[in-house]
Structures are given as C-alpha cells and as structure tokens.
Design a protein around this motif. Structure first.
Motif, PDB file in Angstrom:
ATOM      1  N   ARG A   7     -21.832  49.114  59.845  1.00  0.00           N
ATOM      2  CA  ARG A   7     -22.496  48.781  61.100  1.00  0.00           C
ATOM      3  C   ARG A   7     -21.421  48.580  62.159  1.00  0.00           C
ATOM      4  O   ARG A   7     -20.593  47.668  62.054  1.00  0.00           O
ATOM      5  CB  ARG A   7     -23.317  47.486  60.955  1.00  0.00           C
ATOM      6  CG  ARG A   7     -24.421  47.563  59.921  1.00  0.00           C
ATOM      7  CD  ARG A   7     -25.568  48.458  60.366  1.00  0.00           C
ATOM      8  NE  ARG A   7     -26.601  48.521  59.339  1.00  0.00           N
ATOM      9  CZ  ARG A   7     -27.635  47.689  59.268  1.00  0.00           C
ATOM     10  NH1 ARG A   7     -27.758  46.712  60.159  1.00  0.00           N
ATOM     11  NH2 ARG A   7     -28.524  47.809  58.314  1.00  0.00           N
ATOM     12  N   PHE A   8     -21.428  49.437  63.178  1.00  0.00           N
ATOM     13  CA  PHE A   8     -20.411  49.356  64.205  1.00  0.00           C
ATOM     14  C   PHE A   8     -20.790  48.331  65.266  1.00  0.00           C
ATOM     15  O   PHE A   8     -21.964  48.017  65.468  1.00  0.00           O
ATOM     16  CB  PHE A   8     -20.193  50.733  64.834  1.00  0.00           C
ATOM     17  CG  PHE A   8     -19.542  51.704  63.897  1.00  0.00           C
ATOM     18  CD1 PHE A   8     -18.161  51.752  63.776  1.00  0.00           C
ATOM     19  CD2 PHE A   8     -20.313  52.546  63.101  1.00  0.00           C
ATOM     20  CE1 PHE A   8     -17.561  52.628  62.890  1.00  0.00           C
ATOM     21  CE2 PHE A   8     -19.718  53.425  62.219  1.00  0.00           C
ATOM     22  CZ  PHE A   8     -18.336  53.471  62.111  1.00  0.00           C
ATOM     23  N   ALA A   9     -19.788  47.800  65.941  1.00  0.00           N
ATOM     24  CA  ALA A   9     -20.010  46.785  66.961  1.00  0.00           C
ATOM     25  C   ALA A   9     -20.791  47.364  68.137  1.00  0.00           C
ATOM     26  O   ALA A   9     -20.584  48.516  68.530  1.00  0.00           O
ATOM     27  CB  ALA A   9     -18.682  46.208  67.429  1.00  0.00           C
ATOM     28  N   VAL A  10     -21.671  46.554  68.693  1.00  0.00           N
ATOM     29  CA  VAL A  10     -22.517  46.955  69.814  1.00  0.00           C
ATOM     30  C   VAL A  10     -22.062  46.225  71.078  1.00  0.00           C
ATOM     31  O   VAL A  10     -21.871  45.003  71.060  1.00  0.00           O
ATOM     32  CB  VAL A  10     -23.996  46.622  69.518  1.00  0.00           C
ATOM     33  CG1 VAL A  10     -24.854  46.825  70.754  1.00  0.00           C
ATOM     34  CG2 VAL A  10     -24.501  47.473  68.361  1.00  0.00           C
ATOM     35  N   HIS A  11     -21.901  46.971  72.162  1.00  0.00           N
ATOM     36  CA  HIS A  11     -21.530  46.353  73.437  1.00  0.00           C
ATOM     37  C   HIS A  11     -22.756  45.723  74.083  1.00  0.00           C
ATOM     38  O   HIS A  11     -23.876  46.229  73.963  1.00  0.00           O
ATOM     39  CB  HIS A  11     -20.922  47.401  74.372  1.00  0.00           C
ATOM     40  CG  HIS A  11     -20.217  46.815  75.553  1.00  0.00           C
ATOM     41  ND1 HIS A  11     -20.885  46.342  76.661  1.00  0.00           N
ATOM     42  CD2 HIS A  11     -18.893  46.620  75.790  1.00  0.00           C
ATOM     43  CE1 HIS A  11     -20.008  45.877  77.542  1.00  0.00           C
ATOM     44  NE2 HIS A  11     -18.795  46.035  77.039  1.00  0.00           N
ATOM     45  N   LEU A  12     -22.540  44.612  74.760  1.00  0.00           N
ATOM     46  CA  LEU A  12     -23.636  43.890  75.399  1.00  0.00           C
ATOM     47  C   LEU A  12     -24.428  44.787  76.354  1.00  0.00           C
ATOM     48  O   LEU A  12     -25.656  44.714  76.425  1.00  0.00           O
ATOM     49  CB  LEU A  12     -23.090  42.673  76.143  1.00  0.00           C
ATOM     50  CG  LEU A  12     -24.086  41.821  76.932  1.00  0.00           C
ATOM     51  CD1 LEU A  12     -25.202  41.328  76.028  1.00  0.00           C
ATOM     52  CD2 LEU A  12     -23.368  40.654  77.580  1.00  0.00           C
ATOM     53  N   ASP A  13     -23.742  45.670  77.096  1.00  0.00           N
ATOM     54  CA  ASP A  13     -24.441  46.541  78.038  1.00  0.00           C
ATOM     55  C   ASP A  13     -25.365  47.525  77.329  1.00  0.00           C
ATOM     56  O   ASP A  13     -26.423  47.880  77.851  1.00  0.00           O
ATOM     57  CB  ASP A  13     -23.434  47.322  78.896  1.00  0.00           C
ATOM     58  CG  ASP A  13     -22.694  46.420  79.884  1.00  0.00           C
ATOM     59  OD1 ASP A  13     -23.148  45.285  80.095  1.00  0.00           O
ATOM     60  OD2 ASP A  13     -21.660  46.862  80.426  1.00  0.00           O
ATOM     61  N   ASP A  14     -24.972  47.967  76.148  1.00  0.00           N
ATOM     62  CA  ASP A  14     -25.831  48.870  75.376  1.00  0.00           C
ATOM     63  C   ASP A  14     -27.032  48.134  74.807  1.00  0.00           C
ATOM     64  O   ASP A  14     -28.161  48.644  74.815  1.00  0.00           O
ATOM     65  CB  ASP A  14     -25.037  49.510  74.236  1.00  0.00           C
ATOM     66  CG  ASP A  14     -23.982  50.476  74.738  1.00  0.00           C
ATOM     67  OD1 ASP A  14     -24.175  51.054  75.814  1.00  0.00           O
ATOM     68  OD2 ASP A  14     -22.965  50.642  74.046  1.00  0.00           O
ATOM     69  N   ARG A  24     -33.345  46.765  65.075  1.00  0.00           N
ATOM     70  CA  ARG A  24     -33.383  46.625  63.627  1.00  0.00           C
ATOM     71  C   ARG A  24     -32.300  47.485  62.961  1.00  0.00           C
ATOM     72  O   ARG A  24     -31.689  47.076  61.977  1.00  0.00           O
ATOM     73  CB  ARG A  24     -34.782  46.993  63.106  1.00  0.00           C
ATOM     74  CG  ARG A  24     -35.878  46.047  63.611  1.00  0.00           C
ATOM     75  CD  ARG A  24     -37.259  46.486  63.146  1.00  0.00           C
ATOM     76  NE  ARG A  24     -37.437  46.293  61.713  1.00  0.00           N
ATOM     77  CZ  ARG A  24     -37.829  45.149  61.151  1.00  0.00           C
ATOM     78  NH1 ARG A  24     -38.090  44.094  61.909  1.00  0.00           N
ATOM     79  NH2 ARG A  24     -37.974  45.064  59.852  1.00  0.00           N
ATOM     80  N   LYS A  25     -32.067  48.666  63.490  1.00  0.00           N
ATOM     81  CA  LYS A  25     -31.057  49.562  62.929  1.00  0.00           C
ATOM     82  C   LYS A  25     -29.663  48.961  62.996  1.00  0.00           C
ATOM     83  O   LYS A  25     -28.873  49.066  62.052  1.00  0.00           O
ATOM     84  CB  LYS A  25     -31.089  50.895  63.664  1.00  0.00           C
ATOM     85  CG  LYS A  25     -29.998  51.866  63.228  1.00  0.00           C
ATOM     86  CD  LYS A  25     -30.045  53.143  64.050  1.00  0.00           C
ATOM     87  CE  LYS A  25     -28.904  54.085  63.677  1.00  0.00           C
ATOM     88  NZ  LYS A  25     -28.928  55.327  64.501  1.00  0.00           N
ATOM     89  N   HIS A  26     -29.336  48.310  64.098  1.00  0.00           N
ATOM     90  CA  HIS A  26     -27.976  47.824  64.311  1.00  0.00           C
ATOM     91  C   HIS A  26     -27.744  46.406  63.794  1.00  0.00           C
ATOM     92  O   HIS A  26     -26.601  46.063  63.454  1.00  0.00           O
ATOM     93  CB  HIS A  26     -27.625  47.879  65.803  1.00  0.00           C
ATOM     94  CG  HIS A  26     -27.381  49.266  66.312  1.00  0.00           C
ATOM     95  ND1 HIS A  26     -26.209  49.948  66.079  1.00  0.00           N
ATOM     96  CD2 HIS A  26     -28.163  50.100  67.041  1.00  0.00           C
ATOM     97  CE1 HIS A  26     -26.273  51.148  66.636  1.00  0.00           C
ATOM     98  NE2 HIS A  26     -27.447  51.262  67.223  1.00  0.00           N
ATOM     99  N   PHE A  27     -28.781  45.572  63.717  1.00  0.00           N
ATOM    100  CA  PHE A  27     -28.553  44.157  63.425  1.00  0.00           C
ATOM    101  C   PHE A  27     -29.243  43.638  62.167  1.00  0.00           C
ATOM    102  O   PHE A  27     -28.834  42.607  61.634  1.00  0.00           O
ATOM    103  CB  PHE A  27     -28.988  43.303  64.619  1.00  0.00           C
ATOM    104  CG  PHE A  27     -28.280  43.650  65.900  1.00  0.00           C
ATOM    105  CD1 PHE A  27     -26.928  43.397  66.042  1.00  0.00           C
ATOM    106  CD2 PHE A  27     -28.956  44.249  66.949  1.00  0.00           C
ATOM    107  CE1 PHE A  27     -26.265  43.733  67.218  1.00  0.00           C
ATOM    108  CE2 PHE A  27     -28.311  44.581  68.124  1.00  0.00           C
ATOM    109  CZ  PHE A  27     -26.959  44.327  68.267  1.00  0.00           C
TER     110      PHE A  27
END
Length: 279
Positions: A7-14, A24-27
């Motif tokens: 699971r890659f890091a997600v930027h707040l703007d995204d 659900r996919k990312h977290f």
C-alpha cells in the motif's frame, strides 16, 4: 517466494477526491487471517507491516518476502504479535512462549526462527501482527494485561468508557519504534479515541475485533476539516496516515488493537480536535 501486498502512501491532496471504493482500496485491510498462513500488507507509512497468522493444522513459520531483500524476516525488523484467538505458542529461536487470549509478545531484531502454533485446532490462536524496521536489537518479551500499563478513559454518559492496555510502549519494554496496545470498550460504550487527534510524527493502524455478528464500526479519518469514513467489519484493519485523525463508533461495543510507528515515542504527543470543530 510469496508476494507481499503493498500500500503506497497517499498525499492529502489526492485523498480529498477519493470515493468510497478508493478509500477502501488504499486504507482498509479486509483480510488479516488465513488458515495456516502468514498474511501481510506492507505499507509505505513508516514501512509498517500489518498482518496476521492463524495456525490451524500445523505450526507456521514467519518467512521472509522477496520485497524485503532480507535473508530472514527479522534481519532488520522488529515484530509485535497480539493473540485474539485461542491459546497458542510462539517459538523464537528455540525458546517457546505460551501466549493466551489477549496476550502479546514482542520479538526483537535478529531473531531467525519464529514459529506460531495453536493448542487446539478447533479454537485456533489468531496472532495479529505489526512489524517495523529496527536499527538495533531488543530482547524478546511476553506481555499481558497484568504487566502492561493500563489507562481508564472516558465515561458512560459520553459512550466512550474504555480500558487502554499499553502492551508495547517505552514504559513497559524497549522497542526501536513499534508501539502497540489494545483498547476494550465497556458495554454501552461505542466511541473510541475521543477527543479525535492527529500526530504527524508517527502513523497508526487500527485493527477491530470482537464486533458482534451483523454489527460494524464506522472508522473516521482525514484532517479535522475534511473528514471521511470507512465501514469496517470484524477482524479488519485500517491504515491511518500521519495527516489523518483516527476514531470510530460502533453499532455495538468492540475491542481494537492500535499500532504506531515513527520518530516519536511519546504516547501523549497528540494534536487534539474537539468534536465541535470537525467538518
């Protein structure tokens, strides 16, 4: 060699543009336990790994993954395991530790041969696992409620009366960066982690369990002015980035395990947000 889910890091703007499916996919980690296997999700938040092992018909070894580029799993890592199932055993380089329900074990960097087993196949142990990179070695140690640090928080009239068992923090045992504990909500209480908070110096993962059949927990995340929610089922986990608060409310009381990693080891170092400030 088994493949490790990443699971890659997600930027707040995204994050602001994510719909339910993307959240659900990312977290959300939907599957933690598979019979007779170690299952891990590798996150790019402090390189924390979230997983579980449920030994049923055999003893299960903690093996390395190709993505880790290590000869053995704990070559440059530390590991925390909390058993939420039946009684079991953890063998660390030949030394055997008996781990009962809601008991934990910390395993330091450098341990080579780690095996998990259950005492009764009809009521198997379920070891919830967190692992982080480690710069040095600390002794392996079993921890239970009796030798943990306990905090009694909340109140019945605010529906958040709970006991927090700090199983792996600096006042209980030495770790490099991993911190873990367990929070049990009292009957009639459904809110956890109030007031909501963020801590940009470390990330966190929540694992929810003991959720009654047909019930669920609504996990809240995001900055105070841009909140989102994820509905979580029994024995599922949510990864919380450093920019995100993390709190939940259930349709019944439940228990959850929290695990943290980062540069800060001060449990009380949080930036709080009043419920009235949330949007």
């Amino acid at each position: 060699m088994k493949v490790l889910e990443e699971r890659f890091a997600v930027h707040l703007d995204d994050y602001k543009h994510y719909d339910t499916e993307k959240l659900r996919k990312h977290f959300l980690v939907e599957s933690v336990f598979v019979a007779d296997e170690v299952q891990f999700t590798y996150t790019h938040y402090e390189r924390l790994m979230v997983g579980g092992v449920m030994p049923v018909s055999k003893s299960v070894q903690l093996e390395t993954y190709d993505q880790l580029k290590m000869d053995f799993f704990l070559d440059r890592r530390e590991l925390g395991a909390i058993n939420i199932g039946g009684s079991g055993k953890v063998s660390v380089d030949g030394e055997v530790y008996e781990i009962g329900n809601k008991e934990a074990i910390y395993i330091g960097r450098g341990a080579k041969a780690v095996f998990f087993s259950s005492d009764d196949a009809t009521n198997p142990a379920k070891f919830y696992l967190n692992s982080t990179p480690a710069h040095t070695s600390h002794p392996t140690k079993k921890v239970n409620k009796e030798n943990s640090k306990v905090l009694h928080m909340g109140a019945g009239d605010t529906c958040n009366e709970r006991d927090i068992y700090q199983l792996m923090i600096s006042t209980v045992l030495d770790t490099c960066q991993l911190q873990m504990g367990m929070t049990e909500l009292k009957p009639g209480s459904i809110w956890n982690t109030m007031p909501m908070h963020t801590h940009s110096r470390r990330m966190e993962a929540y694992f929810y369990f003991n959720i009654p059949d047909t019930h669920a927990v609504c996990h809240f995340m995001g900055p105070a002015n841009e909140t989102r929610h994820i509905w979580v089922g029994n024995e599922q986990a949510v990864v919380s980035p450093p920019w995100s608060m993390h709190s939940g409310v259930g349709t019944a009381n439940y228990t959850f395990i929290w695990g943290m990693a980062g540069e800060n080891m001060d449990y009380t170092d949080m930036d709080f947000h009043k419920p009235s400030e949330l949007k």
